[in-house]
Scaffold this motif. Structure first.
Motif, short mmCIF file in Angstrom:
data_model
loop_
_atom_site.label_atom_id
_atom_site.label_comp_id
_atom_site.label_asym_id
_atom_site.label_seq_id
_atom_site.Cartn_x
_atom_site.Cartn_y
_atom_site.Cartn_z
N PRO A 127 59.41 79.20 39.51
CA PRO A 127 58.05 78.71 39.29
C PRO A 127 57.92 77.20 39.53
O PRO A 127 58.88 76.53 39.91
N PHE A 128 56.72 76.67 39.25
CA PHE A 128 56.45 75.26 39.53
C PHE A 128 56.63 74.34 38.33
O PHE A 128 56.65 73.13 38.48
N ASN A 129 56.77 74.87 37.13
CA ASN A 129 56.70 73.99 35.95
C ASN A 129 58.01 73.27 35.62
O ASN A 129 58.02 72.07 35.41
N PHE A 130 59.12 74.00 35.58
CA PHE A 130 60.45 73.41 35.42
C PHE A 130 61.32 73.92 36.58
O PHE A 130 62.32 74.58 36.37
N PRO A 131 60.96 73.59 37.81
CA PRO A 131 61.58 74.25 38.96
C PRO A 131 63.06 73.96 39.13
O PRO A 131 63.81 74.83 39.57
N PHE A 132 63.50 72.74 38.83
CA PHE A 132 64.92 72.41 38.97
C PHE A 132 65.74 73.27 38.02
O PHE A 132 66.71 73.93 38.43
N PHE A 133 65.35 73.30 36.78
CA PHE A 133 66.09 74.07 35.78
C PHE A 133 65.92 75.57 35.96
O PHE A 133 66.91 76.32 35.93
N LEU A 134 64.70 76.03 36.15
CA LEU A 134 64.47 77.47 36.19
C LEU A 134 64.97 78.11 37.48
O LEU A 134 65.22 79.32 37.51
N SER A 135 65.13 77.34 38.55
CA SER A 135 65.83 77.86 39.73
C SER A 135 67.32 77.92 39.45
O SER A 135 67.98 78.95 39.65
N MET A 136 67.87 76.80 38.97
CA MET A 136 69.30 76.73 38.68
C MET A 136 69.72 77.77 37.65
O MET A 136 70.86 78.26 37.67
N LYS A 137 68.82 78.11 36.74
CA LYS A 137 69.16 79.02 35.65
C LYS A 137 69.59 80.40 36.16
O LYS A 137 70.33 81.12 35.49
N SER A 138 69.10 80.78 37.33
CA SER A 138 69.54 82.04 37.95
C SER A 138 70.51 81.78 39.09
O SER A 138 71.49 82.52 39.26
N GLU A 193 55.65 77.41 46.14
CA GLU A 193 55.20 76.63 47.29
C GLU A 193 54.80 75.20 46.95
O GLU A 193 54.76 74.34 47.82
N HIS A 194 54.51 74.93 45.67
CA HIS A 194 54.16 73.56 45.28
C HIS A 194 55.37 72.74 44.86
O HIS A 194 55.24 71.52 44.66
N THR A 195 56.52 73.38 44.72
CA THR A 195 57.72 72.65 44.29
C THR A 195 58.92 73.06 45.13
O THR A 195 59.98 73.39 44.61
N VAL A 196 58.75 73.01 46.43
CA VAL A 196 59.80 73.49 47.33
C VAL A 196 61.04 72.62 47.30
O VAL A 196 62.15 73.10 47.56
N ILE A 197 60.88 71.35 46.97
CA ILE A 197 62.03 70.45 46.94
C ILE A 197 62.75 70.53 45.60
O ILE A 197 63.93 70.88 45.53
N LEU A 224 58.68 85.73 31.89
CA LEU A 224 57.25 85.67 32.17
C LEU A 224 56.51 84.76 31.18
O LEU A 224 57.09 83.86 30.61
N GLY A 225 55.22 84.98 31.03
CA GLY A 225 54.38 84.08 30.26
C GLY A 225 54.58 84.18 28.75
O GLY A 225 55.32 85.02 28.25
N GLY A 226 53.89 83.29 28.05
CA GLY A 226 53.99 83.29 26.60
C GLY A 226 52.69 82.84 25.95
O GLY A 226 51.83 82.23 26.58
N SER A 282 69.65 92.62 43.26
CA SER A 282 69.06 92.15 42.02
C SER A 282 68.03 91.07 42.34
O SER A 282 68.24 90.24 43.24
N ILE A 283 66.91 91.09 41.62
CA ILE A 283 65.85 90.10 41.79
C ILE A 283 65.62 89.41 40.45
O ILE A 283 65.41 90.07 39.43
N SER A 284 65.67 88.08 40.46
CA SER A 284 65.39 87.30 39.27
C SER A 284 64.12 86.50 39.50
O SER A 284 64.06 85.67 40.42
N PHE A 285 63.13 86.74 38.67
CA PHE A 285 61.83 86.09 38.83
C PHE A 285 61.43 85.38 37.56
O PHE A 285 61.54 85.92 36.46
N THR A 286 60.93 84.16 37.70
CA THR A 286 60.33 83.43 36.58
C THR A 286 58.93 83.01 37.00
O THR A 286 58.76 82.38 38.05
N GLY A 287 57.93 83.38 36.20
CA GLY A 287 56.56 83.05 36.55
C GLY A 287 55.58 83.80 35.67
O GLY A 287 55.89 84.19 34.54
N SER A 288 54.40 84.02 36.19
CA SER A 288 53.33 84.63 35.41
C SER A 288 53.60 86.12 35.17
O SER A 288 54.28 86.78 35.95
#
Length: 486
Positions: free
Chosen positions: A152-163, A180-184, A254-256, A226-232
């Motif tokens: 996702p876009f909110n904590f992208p460095f951590f939440l990408s690395m987390k998987s 797409e808003h946090t590709v880097i 997912l959301g909270g 396996s698919i790991s998804f974080t987002g809405s």
């Protein structure tokens, strides 16, 4: 040093290249609209190239010495430390994260990496007894193969690395598609970090694109197991459905709609500080953020007075200013959604005790009083610095309010009576509850995940190891076996 000029392409099979799509994408600063980078998006052919490269590289990675794997993962931490300032600036410019948020996120990543660096030497198996004479049962822990990660876009460095990191540490290959808003921050920067740490080429691939360009191809591709998804929750439900049709394992964060509870015996000053941190960190764009603060009626007025005073002191604006606490939301769409929810709260009778202004993508704090559990602002996840204060008369009413939501990710209870708090926590339909703390918590060795519409599965520590491995049974019949016929 990492920068926007050398991190905006695709990273496929160890090569930095433009995507084959005709779609031109732009990466913009959410605070001032500055274009940070532009690039050609990936298309379905690029997705296939990435998965094919990962599948090929994974076979070699799986059998590499676990000590070599561990050394590479340990070096990733060193690369991050060497580029700490550049990473912090990228977090600020690409996602509007304040300096506080950037430091917080980088710290989370480093702690998690130190945990997963132990995984290569934790791929142990078992020898189990058999009911059959002369048989030996061996149970091996093995990688699932190739993992597709969508972040996702909110904590992208951590939440990408987390998987990404635990999947690699368990012997898998990974294809990562960041938001797409946090590709880097969520994608190509991670590829560069692993590249510099010496990860074999082709093992980690990053594709940056729009869903409109690739549809469900990332999930439907036959290679990832396996698919790991974080987002809405909405998108997660769709991904889970697609993955299920193709018999793929899926992990969904997912959301909270988390609640922070303040009981009548709470340390009010501590509860106020925890509530402000839990709601306004990174503009409320965290799945664990406290959307609802539920306060016992006997201390409601005292809490609200102190809470409003603390919120009024929060500085809003440019995230590059180290004094800023609340920066911009990620884009205009999120601002528009937030604006509609604020108006809905007012129309339903909630009292805006603080109603900040909206300047560009910066939404100043909004605090609603007189909120009831049936109002829209109490029902829906709000990814913004908007919070609902709800009064309750008893512990039982508090539990009824807490559980009256389709979500169940995080929560907190403030009380001097620890066992009272623990008993309430047991009744909360929530995956994670923290007593005398905030709702935003994540530790590298403790199970993380939600209930109900907040997700499927658990990550961190041994749970991540389980998530990205499977077991294989190999039996050996040492004695000549007699079969009933033949």
């Amino acid at each position: 040093m990492f920068n926007f000029q050398n991190l905006h392409s695709q990273y496929i099979d160890g090569i930095w290249r433009e995507g084959d799509s005709s779609l031109q994408m732009e990466n913009k600063n959410p605070f001032n609209g500055e274009t940070l980078a532009s690039y050609q998006a990936a298309n379905i052919k690029d997705i296939d190239r990435a998965y094919q490269a990962t599948k090929k590289a994974q076979k070699d990675w799986e059998v590499i010495s676990p000590t070599v794997q561990r050394e590479i993962l340990e070096k990733v931490v060193y690369v991050i430390e060497e580029n700490h300032e550049a990473i912090a600036q990228i977090i600020t410019k690409e996602i509007g994260g304040t300096r506080l948020k950037a430091e917080f996120e980088i710290g989370l990543v480093k702690n998690m990496l130190k945990e997963v660096a132990t995984f290569p030497l934790r791929m142990e198996g078992k020898i189990l007894p058999s009911v059959t004479e002369g048989k030996e049962n061996r149970v091996y822990r093995v990688p699932v193969g190739v993992v597709g990660v969508i972040s996702p876009f909110n904590f992208p460095f951590f939440l990408s690395m987390k998987s990404v990191a635990p999947a690699l540490a368990a012997g898998n290959g990974v294809v990562l598609k960041p938001h797409e808003h946090t590709v880097i921050t969520g994608g190509t920067m991670i590829a560069k970090i692993f590249e510099e740490a010496g990860l074999p080429k082709g093992l980690l691939n990053v594709v940056t694109t729009e869903i409109s360009e690739i549809g469900d191809a990332f999930v439907e591709h036959p290679i990832p197991k396996s698919i790991s998804f974080t987002g809405s929750t909405q998108v997660g439900r769709h991904i889970g459905s697609v993955a299920g049709r193709h018999l793929k394992e899926v992990h969904l964060e997912l959301g909270g709609n988390s609640a922070l509870i303040v009981l009548d015996d709470a340390d009010i000053d501590l509860a106020v500080s925890a509530a402000v941190f839990s709601r306004f960190t990174h503009q409320g764009q965290i799945c664990m953020s406290a959307n609802r603060i539920i306060i016992h009626e006997t201390i409601y007025d005292n809490f609200v007075e102190k809470f409003l005073a603390k919120v009024s002191e929060l500085t809003c604006g440019d995230p590059s200013d180290e004094k800023t606490i609340i920066g911009p939301l990620i884009n205009e769409k999120q601002v528009e959604t937030t604006s509609k929810l604020i108006e809905a709260g007012i129309n339903e009778g909630a009292n805006p005790l603080i109603k900040g202004e909206i300047r560009g993508n910066v939404v100043e704090p909004v605090v609603f009083g007189n909120v009831t559990k049936n109002m829209k602002i109490a029902k829906e996840e709000i990814f913004a610095p908007v919070v609902s204060l709800i009064k309750a008369a008893s512990d039982q009413e508090i539990i009824e309010i807490v559980n009256d939501t389709t979500y169940g990710l995080s929560g907190a209870v403030h009380t001097e009576n620890i066992e009272r708090g623990a008993q309430l926590a047991k009744q909360m339909e929530t995956g994670m509850i923290h007593i005398n703390d905030g709702t935003i918590n994540d530790e590298p060795n403790v199970a993380f995940g939600g209930m109900k519409n907040s997700g499927v599965g658990r990550l961190n520590g041994e749970w991540s190891l389980d998530a990205f491995t499977t077991t294989k049974w190999i039996s050996i019949q040492h004695n000549r076996k007699q079969f009933p016929y033949s």
